[in-house]
Write an enzyme that holds these catalytic residues in place. Structure first.
Site, PDB file in Angstrom:
ATOM      1  N   ASN A  41       0.832  -1.212   0.000  1.00 28.17           N
ATOM      2  CA  ASN A  41       0.000   0.000   0.000  1.00 28.17           C
ATOM      3  C   ASN A  41       0.866   1.262   0.000  1.00 28.17           C
ATOM      4  O   ASN A  41       0.603   2.207  -0.745  1.00 28.17           O
ATOM      5  CB  ASN A  41      -0.900   0.036   1.247  1.00 28.17           C
ATOM      6  N   ASP A 238      -1.535   4.400   5.361  1.00 26.49           N
ATOM      7  CA  ASP A 238      -0.589   3.992   4.310  1.00 26.49           C
ATOM      8  C   ASP A 238      -0.430   5.099   3.270  1.00 26.49           C
ATOM      9  O   ASP A 238       0.685   5.367   2.797  1.00 26.49           O
ATOM     10  CB  ASP A 238      -1.072   2.699   3.640  1.00 26.49           C
ATOM     11  N   GLY A 273     -11.615   1.169  -0.447  1.00 25.77           N
ATOM     12  CA  GLY A 273     -10.410   0.354  -0.614  1.00 25.77           C
ATOM     13  C   GLY A 273      -9.162   1.131  -0.235  1.00 25.77           C
ATOM     14  O   GLY A 273      -9.110   2.354  -0.379  1.00 25.77           O
TER      15      GLY A 273
END
Ligand code: ATP
Length: 289
Positions: A41, A238, A273
């Site tokens: 990520n 992230d 997501g």
């Protein structure tokens, strides 16, 4: 150039209205797979912004491994140091049940990222402006990589998640350290002000929607988050780390880099997501104005 040493997972997400009792089978509502792992990520977050990123990691010799490798390539993350091993690709099995998340992580091939993997990437690491690590690969590998970076004079950004895998003695080998508030409290067993004052210009604590803060040696600096309506905050941290790293490699100072990272992360939480909402540099620049 940035090198990310870390995990690559496939998140396997099942949504259900019924939770099975022992021995029972139930019908679920939906199923999908989503690329994840903090290492991948953060690599994708930095690469999408335009950083030249190499990944050091490991995947299994299986279908998920192939899909995840291809996705790295699509994002222009260099996969030369992503090994294929005989262990299954790492997965996170996520069960969404009512308001509850139940997650089982099987690290699999991520545990095959060893000292040898770091040795294999030594030349690449030596050429890097910054190395990013998290704690989803073996502790001894992280420690070995920290030592190598120190020996080579390469700066490390360490995102200490999961926090229980961190050793405070590593702090002297870390240029930037980015826990969230919970991780900061777990690691330093102190209130955030005291912890920040111990590590000026090094410890940057993320504060969710409120942004992030650090201590500059004279005063506490709070860089406010960019206000938005979040849809899915998975991967906010992230995106923050990948964007913070990218910004630092463009030569800006900590405050500017945190501001940039806050905006990148605010864009990422607007979409579903972890990787889905990670922005390109133009989108961040548009909000910086
Ligand atoms: P996660 O585990 O959800 O990926 P985290 O717990 O590691 O995230 P946070 O401190 O929650 O880290 O968030 C990281 C950064 O993401 C924040 O510093 C901020 O810039 C941004 N962010 C998180 N939540 C929001 C939000 N609701 N609105 C705007 N920005 C947000």
């Amino acid at each position: 150039m940035i090198t990310v040493i870390g995990s690559i997972n496939m998140d396997i997400v099942v949504e259900t209205n019924l939770f099975p009792k022992q021995g029972e089978t139930v019908l679920g509502e939906s199923f999908h797979t989503v690329p994840g792992g903090k290492g991948a990520n953060q690599a994708v977050a930095a690469a999408r912004l335009g950083a030249h990123v190499h990944m050091v990691g490991a995947l299994g010799n299986d279908a998920f491994g192939q899909v995840l490798r291809n996705l790295l390539k699509v994002e222009s993350v260099k996969d030369q140091f992503v090994e294929t091993t005989s262990t299954a690709t790492g997965i996170a099995n996520i069960i969404l049940f009512e308001q509850d998340n139940r997650i089982i992580v099987v690290p699999g091939a991520n545990h095959d990222v060893t000292k040898e993997s770091i040795d294999a990437a030594r030349e690449q690491i030596a050429k890097s402006e910054l190395v990013i690590m998290q704690l989803e690969i073996p502790q001894e590998t992280v420690e070995y990589a920290l030592d190598m970076c120190q020996e080579l004079g390469v700066k490390v950004l360490l995102n200490p998640a999961p926090a229980e895998n961190f050793k405070e003695e590593w702090m002297d080998r870390v240029a930037y350290f980015t826990p969230n508030e919970t991780e900061c409290a777990d690691i330093f067993k102190d209130d955030v002000e005291n912890a920040l004052e111990r590590y000026p210009n090094r410890l940057i604590v993320t504060l969710g929607a409120d942004g992030a803060r650090y201590y500059d040696g004279e005063k506490h600096v709070i860089v406010k988050g960019f206000k938005t309506v979040p849809k899915d905050t998975t991967g906010a941290g992230d995106t923050f780390n990948g964007a913070f790293a990218y910004a630092l490699t463009t030569g800006v100072g900590i405050t500017e880099a945190v501001k940039f990272a806050n905006i990148a992360a605010s864009l990422s939480v607007e979409k579903f997501g972890a990787q889905g909402g990670m922005p390109k540099v133009e989108a961040v620049q548009a909000r910086l104005k």
